[in-house]
Design an enzyme around this catalytic site. Sequence first.
Site, mmCIF file in Angstrom:
data_model
loop_
_atom_site.group_PDB
_atom_site.id
_atom_site.type_symbol
_atom_site.label_atom_id
_atom_site.label_comp_id
_atom_site.label_asym_id
_atom_site.label_seq_id
_atom_site.Cartn_x
_atom_site.Cartn_y
_atom_site.Cartn_z
ATOM 1 N N GLN A 117 0.978 -1.047 0.015
ATOM 2 C CA GLN A 117 0.049 0.160 -0.047
ATOM 3 C C GLN A 117 0.889 1.261 -0.080
ATOM 4 O OE1 GLN A 117 -1.486 0.136 4.373
ATOM 5 N NE2 GLN A 117 -1.206 2.198 3.770
ATOM 6 N N VAL A 178 -3.147 -0.702 6.728
ATOM 7 C CA VAL A 178 -4.171 -1.606 6.043
ATOM 8 C C VAL A 178 -3.189 -2.994 5.647
ATOM 9 C CG1 VAL A 178 -5.651 -1.998 4.393
ATOM 10 C CG2 VAL A 178 -5.791 0.256 5.497
ATOM 11 N N TYR A 179 -2.190 -2.779 5.134
ATOM 12 C CA TYR A 179 -1.168 -3.960 4.807
ATOM 13 C C TYR A 179 -1.152 -4.714 6.341
ATOM 14 C CZ TYR A 179 3.076 -6.486 3.518
ATOM 15 O OH TYR A 179 3.718 -7.699 3.098
ATOM 16 N N GLY A 180 -0.622 -4.090 7.397
ATOM 17 C CA GLY A 180 -0.561 -4.787 8.515
ATOM 18 C C GLY A 180 -1.748 -5.454 9.149
ATOM 19 N N LYS A 183 -2.579 -8.522 7.013
ATOM 20 C CA LYS A 183 -1.518 -9.371 7.380
ATOM 21 C C LYS A 183 -1.802 -10.280 8.953
ATOM 22 C CE LYS A 183 1.471 -9.967 3.683
ATOM 23 N NZ LYS A 183 1.279 -11.003 3.225
#
Length: 274
Positions: A117, A178-180, A183
Site C-alpha cells: 500500500q 491496512v497492509y498490517g 496480514k
Amino acid sequence: MNTTPSPATPAPAPSSSLSPSPSGLLAGKVAFVSGAGRGIGAAAARLFAEEGARVLLTARTESQLRTVVAEIRAAGGTADHVVCDLADGDGVRAAVQRAVELYGRLDVAFNNGATGQPPGPMDTLSEADFDAVAAVNLKGPWLAMRAQVAAVRATAGRGAIVNTSSVGSLLANPALPVYGAAKRALNSLTASAAVTYGPEGIRVNAVAPGTTLTEMLREWDDRSPGTIDHLNSQTPLGRAADPREIAQAAAWLLSDRASYVTGTVLRVDGGMWA
C-alpha cells in the site's frame, strides 16, 4: 571494539547451487508457489526445486515467471508456471489444479503473493487501495488455501501450507496500517486453518519476514528515503534479509522435518521484535 554492522550493511547472498537434490528437504514433493516471479517467491521457487520438489510457479507477470522457470530447468530442476491473479477465485483454483494435472498431486504450497500500500496514515489511503490490499493479502490466501486443501485431500492425502505474513502484522503499523491489518487477519486465518485441517494431516503455518530486500521494500525506500537504514538500525543483526533467507524458513516449515509444527507464525526478522 564495536563489531555491529552498519545499518546500511547489505544482506549477504546465501550460497546456492541451484542443482536439485534427491535427498533434499522437499524431495519427491510437488510444490505450489504464488508470487513467484520475483522477491521471496522467486527465491522460494528456486530453493524448493534445489531441495528436490517439482514446482508450479504463479504470479501476474508472465515474463518474470518464464525467467525463473528457465533458471530452474537449466539447473536440472522441474518447474512450470501459470499466470494467476490471487484475487480471482476461478484463476486460483485453475492454477492449483494445473499443478495436479502436471505432476499428479499436490503436497505443499507457499502462499507468498502480496501487494503493498502507499505508505502513510490510514486516513490518506483511498478506498480502492484498501480493497486491493485486502483482496490480494487476505482474500487471495483464503482462496488459495481452499483450493490447496481440496487438492491435497484428493491426491497426497497429507501436506503442508505456508502463508507469508509480516512482522508488521504483530504490532501497530502506522506506516502501513491496512497492509498490517490484512496480514494480521491472515495470521488468524492461518491459525484457524491449522486447527481445522490438522486432524487430516494438513499443517498450516506462516512466516513473518522482517526487513527483506524485495522490490516492494525498495519501492517503499524510494518513496521514503532512509526507510531501509532506519529498519536496519532497529534490527539486532544490523541488516536486511536476502529473500532466500525467508525462503529457507518456508522450506523447513513445509518439509517433514517440521512435522509437529502447525498454527505457528514464525518470525524471520533478524531479532527486530525479540
